[in-house]
Design a protein around this motif. Structure first.
Motif, PDB file in Angstrom:
ATOM      1  N   SER A  13      21.749   5.777 -23.447  1.00 61.86           N
ATOM      2  CA  SER A  13      22.344   4.553 -23.976  1.00 61.86           C
ATOM      3  C   SER A  13      23.523   4.099 -23.129  1.00 61.86           C
ATOM      4  O   SER A  13      23.668   2.903 -22.824  1.00 61.86           O
ATOM      5  CB  SER A  13      22.775   4.796 -25.426  1.00 61.86           C
ATOM      6  OG  SER A  13      23.422   3.666 -25.957  1.00 61.86           O
ATOM      7  N   ALA A  14      24.374   5.065 -22.722  1.00 63.61           N
ATOM      8  CA  ALA A  14      25.577   4.724 -21.956  1.00 63.61           C
ATOM      9  C   ALA A  14      25.236   4.049 -20.642  1.00 63.61           C
ATOM     10  O   ALA A  14      25.953   3.143 -20.186  1.00 63.61           O
ATOM     11  CB  ALA A  14      26.401   5.985 -21.698  1.00 63.61           C
ATOM     12  N   ILE A  34      31.103  15.795 -21.183  1.00 63.90           N
ATOM     13  CA  ILE A  34      29.672  15.987 -20.911  1.00 63.90           C
ATOM     14  C   ILE A  34      29.343  15.211 -19.640  1.00 63.90           C
ATOM     15  O   ILE A  34      29.679  14.029 -19.524  1.00 63.90           O
ATOM     16  CB  ILE A  34      28.817  15.492 -22.093  1.00 63.90           C
ATOM     17  CG1 ILE A  34      29.278  16.163 -23.390  1.00 63.90           C
ATOM     18  CG2 ILE A  34      27.344  15.777 -21.842  1.00 63.90           C
ATOM     19  CD1 ILE A  34      28.608  15.620 -24.629  1.00 63.90           C
ATOM     20  N   VAL A  35      28.727  15.879 -18.687  1.00 63.52           N
ATOM     21  CA  VAL A  35      28.484  15.288 -17.373  1.00 63.52           C
ATOM     22  C   VAL A  35      26.988  15.283 -17.073  1.00 63.52           C
ATOM     23  O   VAL A  35      26.299  16.294 -17.270  1.00 63.52           O
ATOM     24  CB  VAL A  35      29.240  16.056 -16.267  1.00 63.52           C
ATOM     25  CG1 VAL A  35      28.979  15.423 -14.897  1.00 63.52           C
ATOM     26  CG2 VAL A  35      30.734  16.093 -16.562  1.00 63.52           C
ATOM     27  N   LEU A  50      30.701  11.540 -20.243  1.00 57.03           N
ATOM     28  CA  LEU A  50      30.974  11.193 -21.633  1.00 57.03           C
ATOM     29  C   LEU A  50      32.251  11.940 -21.983  1.00 57.03           C
ATOM     30  O   LEU A  50      32.253  13.158 -22.198  1.00 57.03           O
ATOM     31  CB  LEU A  50      29.825  11.627 -22.547  1.00 57.03           C
ATOM     32  CG  LEU A  50      28.400  11.248 -22.112  1.00 57.03           C
ATOM     33  CD1 LEU A  50      27.391  11.736 -23.147  1.00 57.03           C
ATOM     34  CD2 LEU A  50      28.269   9.749 -21.890  1.00 57.03           C
ATOM     35  N   HIS A  51      33.363  11.216 -22.008  1.00 54.24           N
ATOM     36  CA  HIS A  51      34.675  11.851 -22.116  1.00 54.24           C
ATOM     37  C   HIS A  51      34.912  12.411 -23.507  1.00 54.24           C
ATOM     38  O   HIS A  51      34.524  11.814 -24.509  1.00 54.24           O
ATOM     39  CB  HIS A  51      35.773  10.839 -21.771  1.00 54.24           C
ATOM     40  CG  HIS A  51      35.733  10.388 -20.348  1.00 54.24           C
ATOM     41  ND1 HIS A  51      36.463  10.986 -19.351  1.00 54.24           N
ATOM     42  CD2 HIS A  51      35.019   9.390 -19.737  1.00 54.24           C
ATOM     43  CE1 HIS A  51      36.229  10.376 -18.186  1.00 54.24           C
ATOM     44  NE2 HIS A  51      35.354   9.410 -18.409  1.00 54.24           N
ATOM     45  N   ARG A  52      35.595  13.542 -23.547  1.00 54.37           N
ATOM     46  CA  ARG A  52      35.896  14.199 -24.820  1.00 54.37           C
ATOM     47  C   ARG A  52      36.794  13.302 -25.676  1.00 54.37           C
ATOM     48  O   ARG A  52      37.752  12.710 -25.172  1.00 54.37           O
ATOM     49  CB  ARG A  52      36.567  15.545 -24.584  1.00 54.37           C
ATOM     50  CG  ARG A  52      37.951  15.447 -24.000  1.00 54.37           C
ATOM     51  CD  ARG A  52      38.595  16.807 -23.784  1.00 54.37           C
ATOM     52  NE  ARG A  52      38.643  17.175 -22.384  1.00 54.37           N
ATOM     53  CZ  ARG A  52      39.385  18.170 -21.906  1.00 54.37           C
ATOM     54  NH1 ARG A  52      40.122  18.890 -22.716  1.00 54.37           N
ATOM     55  NH2 ARG A  52      39.374  18.448 -20.639  1.00 54.37           N
ATOM     56  N   PRO A  53      36.535  13.202 -26.954  1.00 50.99           N
ATOM     57  CA  PRO A  53      37.416  12.429 -27.828  1.00 50.99           C
ATOM     58  C   PRO A  53      38.752  13.150 -28.027  1.00 50.99           C
ATOM     59  O   PRO A  53      38.800  14.382 -28.059  1.00 50.99           O
ATOM     60  CB  PRO A  53      36.643  12.353 -29.144  1.00 50.99           C
ATOM     61  CG  PRO A  53      35.253  12.805 -28.840  1.00 50.99           C
ATOM     62  CD  PRO A  53      35.359  13.720 -27.667  1.00 50.99           C
ATOM     63  N   ASN A  95      31.439   7.717 -30.227  1.00 55.09           N
ATOM     64  CA  ASN A  95      32.897   7.877 -30.284  1.00 55.09           C
ATOM     65  C   ASN A  95      33.486   8.275 -28.936  1.00 55.09           C
ATOM     66  O   ASN A  95      34.620   8.739 -28.870  1.00 55.09           O
ATOM     67  CB  ASN A  95      33.275   8.940 -31.330  1.00 55.09           C
ATOM     68  CG  ASN A  95      32.785  10.330 -30.936  1.00 55.09           C
ATOM     69  OD1 ASN A  95      31.780  10.456 -30.238  1.00 55.09           O
ATOM     70  ND2 ASN A  95      33.472  11.364 -31.408  1.00 55.09           N
ATOM     71  N   ARG A  96      32.742   8.086 -27.862  1.00 57.49           N
ATOM     72  CA  ARG A  96      33.202   8.548 -26.553  1.00 57.49           C
ATOM     73  C   ARG A  96      33.340   7.393 -25.558  1.00 57.49           C
ATOM     74  O   ARG A  96      32.500   6.491 -25.519  1.00 57.49           O
ATOM     75  CB  ARG A  96      32.243   9.588 -25.971  1.00 57.49           C
ATOM     76  CG  ARG A  96      32.258  10.910 -26.733  1.00 57.49           C
ATOM     77  CD  ARG A  96      31.378  11.934 -26.068  1.00 57.49           C
ATOM     78  NE  ARG A  96      31.400  13.198 -26.797  1.00 57.49           N
ATOM     79  CZ  ARG A  96      31.851  14.350 -26.298  1.00 57.49           C
ATOM     80  NH1 ARG A  96      32.299  14.387 -25.057  1.00 57.49           N
ATOM     81  NH2 ARG A  96      31.838  15.453 -27.013  1.00 57.49           N
TER      82      ARG A  96
END
Length: 325
Positions: A13-14, A34-35, A50-53, A95-96
């Motif tokens: 999706s991103a 997450i990479v 996907l950066h940590r919240p 949420n990221r």
């Protein structure tokens, strides 16, 4: 931690913000950030994060990316940000915050649980090369200071204040009463010594072996997730701390200093503070591991033992690597 399957769906999706991928992205790591490795439809080879919240907000992440863009423009071997179709540095999924950077081909020079490999000459030569790269990073940052670098600072409060960036290490639940007193004393001494440090500016703040790639063109730095304003010696310290206890640690320390000095001044009184910053990294890691790993994680005790030993060296005013030379 979310499942690999959920992460994969989020990555698919991103990537719409960057025009989608030509094939399903490959999961590289599913940890705090997450990479994924991906090939965009326009042919670009990227790392999707996907950066940590809850760690860095969107403004902080975009400040990191603008700095990396500036460094790459100056020829630094760092991942260049890939802007989304709308020109933005970041996107979103659930949420990221998400971002893409150019993929750098190479392999990490090592890992923290591995001994230093090769002859003393080889260890020293690799450290020399990384010391030069860190000096180059600082030179490039001073030549074009990042604009709006709104990131958590690696300063006295960030290391040793009542709310350190990575946690109150002196209150670790596995510490005995005597050990807690040792770290509290080390904290007080470190605060006094830190007043002598002079060189402050943008730093990577996480130059661990996993974040240094050996590429066909030399060493490259990746993963600027912890970057911010800070004392420059901390970059050398983060590169050095994983050598703790290794018989070749002294050779590595000498190589880092020689390499750094080959491009940028490091006065003797500031070099003498390097053990302080290695101890500060050990203190920070002791606080970090307790908040991010289960109580059964064996690294908790390992990180504590390292912090305790380095606190004692700080008290004795002895570089901890001298015993290994």
């Amino acid at each position: 931690m979310i499942s690999d399957e959920t992460a994969q769906a989020m990555a698919d999706s991103a990537l719409y913000s960057w025009g989608q991928a030509s094939a399903p992205p490959r999961l590289v790591k599913n940890r705090e950030n997450i990479v994924f490795e991906a090939h965009l439809k326009d042919g670009r080879h990227v790392a999707l994060r996907l950066h940590r919240p809850g760690y860095q907000g969107r403004e902080g992440i975009e400040a990191e990316l603008r700095w990396c863009e500036s460094l790459a423009d100056q020829g630094m071997p760092v991942p260049r940000p890939v802007r989304a179709l709308n020109g933005a540095l970041t996107g979103s999924v659930r949420n990221r915050v998400t971002s893409c950077v150019e993929w750098l081909d190479g392999a990490p020079i090592g890992a923290g649980d591995q001994p230093l490999s090769g002859s003393p000459e080889a260890v020293r030569a690799e450290a020399h090369a990384l010391g030069r790269l860190i000096a180059q990073l600082h030179i490039s940052s001073d030549a074009a200071p990042p604009d709006g670098f709104d990131r958590n600072p690696w300063d006295g409060e960030g290391f040793l204040g009542e709310k350190p960036l990575w946690g109150r290490f002196w209150e670790h639940p596995q510490l005995s009463e005597v050990e807690a007193a040792t770290l509290s004393s080390g904290r007080d001494l470190a605060r006094a010594l830190l007043a002598q440090a002079q060189d402050y500016g943008p730093i990577h703040a996480d130059c661990l072996r996993e974040n240094v790639l050996s590429t066909p063109h030399g060493l490259a730095l990746i993963d600027f997730d912890d970057c911010g304003p800070g004392y420059r010696l901390y970059d050398l310290a983060t590169a050095l701390v994983q050598g703790w206890g290794d018989p070749l640690w002294g050779e590595q320390a000498a190589g880092f200093v020689e390499g750094y000095r080959s491009l940028r001044p490091l006065p003797p009184d500031q070099e003498a503070l390097l053990p302080l910053f290695v101890a500060l990294r050990a203190f920070a890691s002791a606080g970090w591991i307790v908040t991010r790993a289960p109580g059964s994680d064996p690294r908790q005790r390992l990180y504590l033992e390292r912090a305790l030993e380095l606190a004692q060296h700080l008290e004795n005013r002895t570089p901890p690597w001298e015993a290994s030379r």
